[in-house]
Design a protein around this motif. Structure first.
Motif, mmCIF file in Angstrom:
data_model
loop_
_atom_site.group_PDB
_atom_site.id
_atom_site.type_symbol
_atom_site.label_atom_id
_atom_site.label_comp_id
_atom_site.label_asym_id
_atom_site.label_seq_id
_atom_site.Cartn_x
_atom_site.Cartn_y
_atom_site.Cartn_z
ATOM 1 N N ILE A 47 9.709 -6.232 6.193
ATOM 2 C CA ILE A 47 8.795 -5.758 7.387
ATOM 3 C C ILE A 47 8.973 -3.767 6.703
ATOM 4 N N LEU A 48 7.150 -4.045 6.860
ATOM 5 C CA LEU A 48 7.193 -2.807 6.630
ATOM 6 C C LEU A 48 6.345 -2.249 7.788
ATOM 7 N N ASP A 49 6.859 -1.074 7.967
ATOM 8 C CA ASP A 49 5.956 -0.658 9.390
ATOM 9 C C ASP A 49 6.223 0.812 9.179
ATOM 10 N N GLU A 50 4.611 0.706 9.050
ATOM 11 C CA GLU A 50 3.121 1.879 8.873
ATOM 12 C C GLU A 50 4.072 2.325 7.688
ATOM 13 N N SER A 51 4.263 1.494 6.414
ATOM 14 C CA SER A 51 4.842 2.180 5.527
ATOM 15 C C SER A 51 3.528 2.588 4.058
ATOM 16 N N SER A 52 2.289 2.594 4.462
ATOM 17 C CA SER A 52 1.299 2.691 3.667
ATOM 18 C C SER A 52 1.011 4.655 4.146
ATOM 19 N N ALA A 53 0.629 4.233 5.601
ATOM 20 C CA ALA A 53 0.502 6.227 5.802
ATOM 21 C C ALA A 53 0.917 7.636 5.818
ATOM 22 N N ALA A 54 2.072 7.449 4.854
ATOM 23 C CA ALA A 54 2.316 8.066 3.784
ATOM 24 C C ALA A 54 1.288 8.233 2.349
ATOM 25 N N LEU A 55 0.914 6.779 2.460
ATOM 26 C CA LEU A 55 0.242 6.848 0.720
ATOM 27 C C LEU A 55 -1.129 7.119 0.385
ATOM 28 N N ASP A 56 -2.030 8.117 -0.376
ATOM 29 C CA ASP A 56 -3.451 8.083 -0.823
ATOM 30 C C ASP A 56 -3.291 5.952 -1.331
ATOM 31 N N PHE A 57 -4.833 6.453 -1.313
ATOM 32 C CA PHE A 57 -5.625 5.390 -2.089
ATOM 33 C C PHE A 57 -4.928 4.734 -3.344
ATOM 34 N N ASP A 58 -4.905 5.110 -3.987
ATOM 35 C CA ASP A 58 -4.634 4.863 -5.148
ATOM 36 C C ASP A 58 -2.924 3.900 -5.322
ATOM 37 N N SER A 59 -2.569 4.727 -4.290
ATOM 38 C CA SER A 59 -1.256 4.230 -4.191
ATOM 39 C C SER A 59 -0.653 3.130 -2.929
ATOM 40 N N THR A 60 -1.591 3.069 -2.275
ATOM 41 C CA THR A 60 -1.770 1.626 -1.482
ATOM 42 C C THR A 60 -2.020 0.517 -2.520
ATOM 43 N N GLU A 61 -3.471 1.049 -3.284
ATOM 44 C CA GLU A 61 -3.980 -0.550 -4.088
ATOM 45 C C GLU A 61 -2.805 -1.189 -4.823
ATOM 46 N N ARG A 62 -1.468 -0.121 -5.073
ATOM 47 C CA ARG A 62 -0.590 -0.203 -5.867
ATOM 48 C C ARG A 62 0.867 -1.086 -4.662
ATOM 49 N N LEU A 63 0.950 -0.700 -3.839
ATOM 50 C CA LEU A 63 1.996 -1.379 -2.903
ATOM 51 C C LEU A 63 1.108 -2.429 -2.622
ATOM 52 N N PHE A 64 0.080 -2.960 -2.505
ATOM 53 C CA PHE A 64 -1.085 -4.244 -2.202
ATOM 54 C C PHE A 64 -0.517 -4.922 -3.379
ATOM 55 N N THR A 65 -0.507 -4.681 -4.635
ATOM 56 C CA THR A 65 -0.689 -5.638 -5.607
ATOM 57 C C THR A 65 0.876 -5.604 -5.584
ATOM 58 N N LYS A 66 1.813 -4.832 -5.584
ATOM 59 C CA LYS A 66 3.339 -5.599 -4.716
ATOM 60 C C LYS A 66 2.976 -7.043 -4.067
ATOM 61 N N ILE A 67 2.571 -6.433 -2.378
ATOM 62 C CA ILE A 67 2.748 -7.315 -1.297
ATOM 63 C C ILE A 67 1.947 -8.680 -1.857
ATOM 64 N N ARG A 68 1.746 -8.824 -2.663
ATOM 65 C CA ARG A 68 0.947 -9.781 -2.862
ATOM 66 C C ARG A 68 1.641 -10.469 -4.000
ATOM 67 N N GLU A 69 2.026 -9.773 -4.681
ATOM 68 C CA GLU A 69 3.837 -10.720 -5.408
ATOM 69 C C GLU A 69 4.146 -11.416 -4.811
ATOM 70 N N LEU A 70 4.878 -10.766 -4.185
ATOM 71 C CA LEU A 70 6.179 -10.999 -3.273
ATOM 72 C C LEU A 70 5.701 -12.358 -2.388
ATOM 73 N N ARG A 71 4.504 -11.904 -1.987
ATOM 74 C CA ARG A 71 3.753 -13.132 -0.722
ATOM 75 C C ARG A 71 3.772 -14.684 -1.894
ATOM 76 N N ASP A 72 2.983 -14.286 -3.261
ATOM 77 C CA ASP A 72 3.433 -15.636 -4.109
ATOM 78 C C ASP A 72 4.193 -16.530 -4.262
ATOM 79 N N ASN A 73 5.040 -14.974 -4.380
ATOM 80 C CA ASN A 73 6.874 -15.941 -4.805
ATOM 81 C C ASN A 73 7.652 -16.288 -3.618
#
Length: 587
Positions: free
Chosen positions: A181-207
């Motif tokens: 559960i991520l509550d506004e977790s990207s709010a403190a991240l810039d664009f590049d960091s958000t992209e890395r977070l999304f990559t990790k989230i998709r990886e978790l979903r796929d698993n």
């Protein structure tokens, strides 16, 4: 399909779906805090192997729902099932495989990065693993998340808000959650960091992990989520499938009416006059950085942005008098008589009508032990007192100011005597904005001020800023959300390597062009000025030369930042934190 509460709590046969088929099943949940009903007969479900968003306006109950699922709060009535079990404490939820990243960045400044990552991992009588192994794993994880090497034995106190946010996310990932559960977790991240977070989230979903995202960033939600649950006034008002997750559908459900997206203005808010009210000349943010020459005009709203750690954050703090520069000081000319004053500290900034609002409200904003009323108005106490020796506070005057700011900013509060921590994160942020407005400043320095604020409130906030500028005041608006600048800022200064790399004006204030500049893919203000023999401000519209690679004019479904040793070079190649060339691919 858009589903009502009733339709998502029953299967086609009219009975509740088997709980073992779902990661989360909530039925008719209610939760109240005093007279405030945070959850009102809410039903909700989430499956393994999907990314689902919970979205809504400030105070709609979405963070309360997330805390219920994480075992932090208990419902007053209703059914809550996590993989067939009902967690009653955070410890119960963790044992079930639930990990939550809270909206507030929870990091112990006195502990190291590794200690923060593994907080709670050890039992009372035994360690989960040797310290040397924790440090080694922390180093690998932080390199993956942050994108560069970070010393895991470094104290957290001196870290940026973005890196601290990664620590809280990393802490959750280390538990290998079945439900994240991520509550506004990207709010403190810039664009590049958000992209890395999304990559990790998709990886978790796929698993097979069930991922829940509580967010206000509609553009991100549209890209990442498989399903979206919309909440309003404590109720679940609809569920959108992937194909139905559009801005108009989301805003319509959030507002309870059909809304259409407003077309951004071609140019941002224009300055009323040419009078410069704040400037820097040869100011250095870092010892080895290029000097910063910057000016803010009366009635202007100017944007400031850049990738994480490129100097924009310390720069706006220097302007506000809350940080020190290496060389030179900002000069304020707000008196109207042509007199200039150096901004050396917070006291001199306030003396010249400069106020600062931080997006890091927990550390630099709220006073958690004081009430909502005190948090909004405590800075006004010295100005509203009577009795030369008794120093009595004029409460009736302050009550009028409080009521005005609460109404103007649509702050959802219970009794004003409640602690500030009783409010949602977005409403806490609005209290801080109201505090700044109540001081009647001439210049507002805003550091990611809309973090945690819903899209409807953001639009109102932007209008308040325009009204503020209409009165002859000025705004420096720093943000990591590039869309915020459209129609608001007439100029955007893009920071890179501790200095202004480029300044985009009017029609060039566009997310794609700003992003190119953030990665060094434009010629830059300095180069353009030299080539055209004009001033940096005049040079900005010409800075994007035809030979420099650009994003295509048609809309792209996603943007990917790629590091490559063989990336095609421009005259001034962009480098990632590891020193490798960067190229930007679109598809």
């Amino acid at each position: 399909m858009i589903a009502s509460n009733r339709s998502i709590t029953k299967s086609s046969s009219g009975t509740a779906p088997p709980e073992e088929e779902l990661a989360i099943y909530v039925k008719n949940a209610n939760k109240s805090f005093g007279v405030t009903r945070a959850l009102n007969d809410v039903s909700f479900r989430a499956s393994f192997g999907e990314i689902q968003a919970i979205i809504g306006g400030n105070g709609c109950g979405k963070s309360t729902m997330a805390k219920v699922l994480a075992g932090v709060l208990k419902v007053d009535s209703g059914e809550v099932s996590i993989m067939g079990h009902a967690p009653t404490t955070p410890s119960d939820a963790r044992k079930m495989g639930v990990a939550m990243v809270f909206q507030e960045v929870m990091v112990a400044d006195e502990a190291t990065i590794a200690e923060n990552l593994y907080a709670g991992a050890d039992s009372l009588w035994a360690k989960a693993m040797p310290n040397s192994e924790k440090i080694a794993r922390s180093r690998v994880l932080m390199r993956e998340l942050v994108g560069s090497d970070v010393d895991p034995q470094r104290l957290a106190a001196g870290l940026s808000l973005g890196v601290k946010a990664w620590i809280t996310i990393g802490r959750a990932l280390l538990s290998k959650p079945k439900i994240l559960i991520l509550d506004e977790s990207s709010a403190a991240l810039d664009f590049d960091s958000t992209e890395r977070l999304f990559t990790k989230i998709r990886e978790l979903r796929d698993n097979g992990t069930a991922v829940l995202i509580v967010t206000h960033r509609i553009a991100e939600l549209i890209r990442i989520c498989d399903r979206a649950t919309v909440m309003r006034d404590g109720r679940n008002v609809g569920v959108l499938s992937k194909s139905e997750i559009t801005e108009s559908n989301l805003l319509g459900l959030m507002a309870g009416k059909t809304e259409t997206r407003k077309t951004p203005e071609a140019a941002g808010y224009q300055a009323l006059a040419s009078q410069v009210v704040l400037k820097t000349s040869n100011l250095k943010v870092w010892p080895n950085a290029e000097p910063v020459n910057f000016d803010l005009r009366r009635g202007e709203i100017i944007g400031v942005t850049g990738l994480e750690g490129q100097g924009q954050d310390p720069f706006v703090r220097i302007l506000a008098g809350t940080a020190d520069s290496v060389e030179s000081y900002p000069i304020a000319e707000t008196g109207g008589s042509g007199s200039a004053a150096e901004i050396r500290d917070l006291q001199s900034a306030k003396a010249n009508g400069i106020e600062f609002v931080s997006g890091d409200r927990k550390r630099e904003g709220i006073l958690p032990n004081l009430s909502i009323f005190e948090n909004l108005l405590c800075a006004l106490y010295p100005k509203h007192k009577f009795g030369s020796k008794l120093n009595l506070i004029n409460w009736p005057e302050l009550e009028g100011i409080f009521n005005y700011e609460v109404q103007r900013l649509s702050i959802k509060t219970g009794p004003r005597s409640n602690l500030i921590t009783s409010l949602s994160g977005g409403n806490q942020q609005k209290v801080l904005i109201g505090r700044a407005f109540s001081l009647r400043p001439k210049i507002l320095i805003l550091n990611d001020p809309a973090r945690g604020i819903d899209v409807g409130t953001k639009r109102e906030f932007y209008q308040h800023l325009r009204d503020f500028a209409d009165e002859g005041n000025s705004v420096v608006y720093m943000s990591s959300e590039l869309e915020e600048f459209i129609g608001l800022c007439s100029r955007v200064a893009v920071f890179r390597n501790g200095s202004i790399f480029d300044t985009l004006t009017d029609a060039d204030v566009d997310p794609r062009l700003i992003l190119e500049s953030m990665f060094g893919q434009t010629r830059g203000t300095k180069a353009a000025a030299k080539a055209n023999r004009v001033t940096p401000v005049q040079a900005a519209p010409r800075a994007l030369a035809a030979e420099v690679p650009r994003f295509p004019s048609q809309s792209a479904s996603a943007i990917r930042i790629v590091t490559s040793e063989k990336a095609p070079m421009t005259k001034a190649p962009a480098l990632d934190p590891m020193g490798r060339p960067i190229k930007i691919r679109y598809f």
